[in-house]
Every structure is written in structure tokens, then in C-alpha cells.
Design a protein around this motif. Structure first.
Motif, PDB file in Angstrom:
ATOM      1  N   LEU A  32      -8.329  24.480  15.086  1.00 43.40           N
ATOM      2  CA  LEU A  32      -7.822  23.960  16.417  1.00 43.40           C
ATOM      3  C   LEU A  32      -6.194  24.437  16.651  1.00 43.40           C
ATOM      4  O   LEU A  32      -5.757  23.846  17.750  1.00 43.40           O
ATOM      5  N   TRP A  34      -4.804  26.655  17.741  1.00 43.33           N
ATOM      6  CA  TRP A  34      -4.428  27.545  18.914  1.00 43.33           C
ATOM      7  C   TRP A  34      -4.900  26.499  20.529  1.00 43.33           C
ATOM      8  O   TRP A  34      -4.459  26.871  21.265  1.00 43.33           O
ATOM      9  N   SER A  35      -5.263  25.473  20.070  1.00 44.83           N
ATOM     10  CA  SER A  35      -5.658  24.509  21.142  1.00 44.83           C
ATOM     11  C   SER A  35      -4.517  23.733  21.919  1.00 44.83           C
ATOM     12  O   SER A  35      -3.298  23.699  21.019  1.00 44.83           O
ATOM     13  N   SER A  39       0.239  22.330  20.800  1.00 41.63           N
ATOM     14  CA  SER A  39       1.458  22.981  21.364  1.00 41.63           C
ATOM     15  C   SER A  39       2.570  22.487  21.089  1.00 41.63           C
ATOM     16  O   SER A  39       3.436  23.172  20.823  1.00 41.63           O
TER      17      SER A  39
END
Length: 150
Positions: A32, A34-35, A39
Motif C-alpha cells: 500500500l 502508493w496509497s 502520503s
């Protein structure tokens, strides 16, 4: 002084909880990263290595791959440590205590040293937290393991 079985089981469960967190974070990092929930984490990394500009498309792709490998390694390490705690450590087999302690020390020194060298101080902080959470039960239980050969 030897501790009673309830206290020892408490510390075993504590270690299992710490290593479950390692497994879950490793899986999340691998799958995950990239999710949106990542951030904040990515922002910490980007701020150290690509301040103000962020990574290029190729670098972002490389980071995706590296996070996948790192997360998989973390999850596998957490599973291995959990099995060590659940079986030989719970039976107070000295080698399992030694293996867990030596592995944690080696990981901590290298990971934290490289993180400090590259000024990724946020990772040093995470490492300190993890080594304290795993180190407390190791220190508290060390006298419960009979001195053995090897």
C-alpha cells in the motif's frame, strides 16, 4: 531471580504484539505504499532525499519496488520472530533469546547507522521505538533462560 509463569507469558505476548505490528507495517509498506495513507510517510522520505522537488517518475517507480522488497522482508522477519517467540522462546530455550536479541541488535545498529548517515532521522526514531518495545521484554526475561552451551 526467576519470574513466575504469568509474568513470562505477559512478556511473550508483548513480543508477539510488537512483531505483529512489524508484520502489518511490512505488509502495508509492500502493498500500500502508493496509497493516500502513506502520503505522510512518503513525504518524510521525499523531504530527505528530494526536498522541494519530489522524486522523478523513474525514481518513484524504483521506490515502489524498494518498498515492496523492504516491506516483504519486514513481514517475513516479523513472522520468523513470532514463531521464535511462540515456540522455543516460550519453552525458555536459551538459543531463541540469543537469536532474537542478536538479530535486533544487528538490525538496529546497521539500519539506524545508515539512516543517520543519510539524515533520515525519522527512521532512527522509529527504530529506537521498536528496539525499546522489543528490548524491554528481552531484558526482563533474560534471567528466565538457563545458561546453555554454544
Amino acid at each position: 531471580m526467576l519470574m513466575d509463569m504469568r509474568q513470562f507469558e505477559f512478556w511473550c505476548n508483548w513480543l508477539l504484539a510488537v512483531f505483529a505490528i512489524v508484520i502489518l507495517f511490512g505488509l502495508a509498506l509492500a502493498l500500500l505504499n502508493w496509497s493516500p495513507p502513506f502520503s505522510f510517510f512518503n513525504g518524510l522520505v521525499d523531504g530527505v532525499f528530494w526536498p522541494g522537488i519530489g522524486p522523478s517518475a523513474g525514481t518513484a517507480s524504483f521506490r515502489l519496488w524498494v518498498y515492496g522488497m523492504l516491506g516483504a522482508t519486514m513481514a517475513g522477519w516479523g513472522v520468523t520472530l513470532s514463531f521464535l517467540v511462540r515456540y522455543p522462546f516460550a519453552k525458555k530455550e536459551r538459543w531463541s533469546w540469543n537469536a532474537i536479541a542478536a538479530g535486533l541488535v544487528l538490525w538496529f545498529v546497521i539500519d539506524s547507522g545508515m539512516s543517520a548517515y543519510t539524515q533520515a532521522y525519522f527512521n532512527v526514531g522509529v527504530n529506537v521505538l521498536l528496539v525499546v518495545l522489543a528490548g524491554i521484554p528481552l531484558l526482563v526475561t533474560r534471567h528466565s533462560f538457563a545458561a546453555g552451551k554454544c
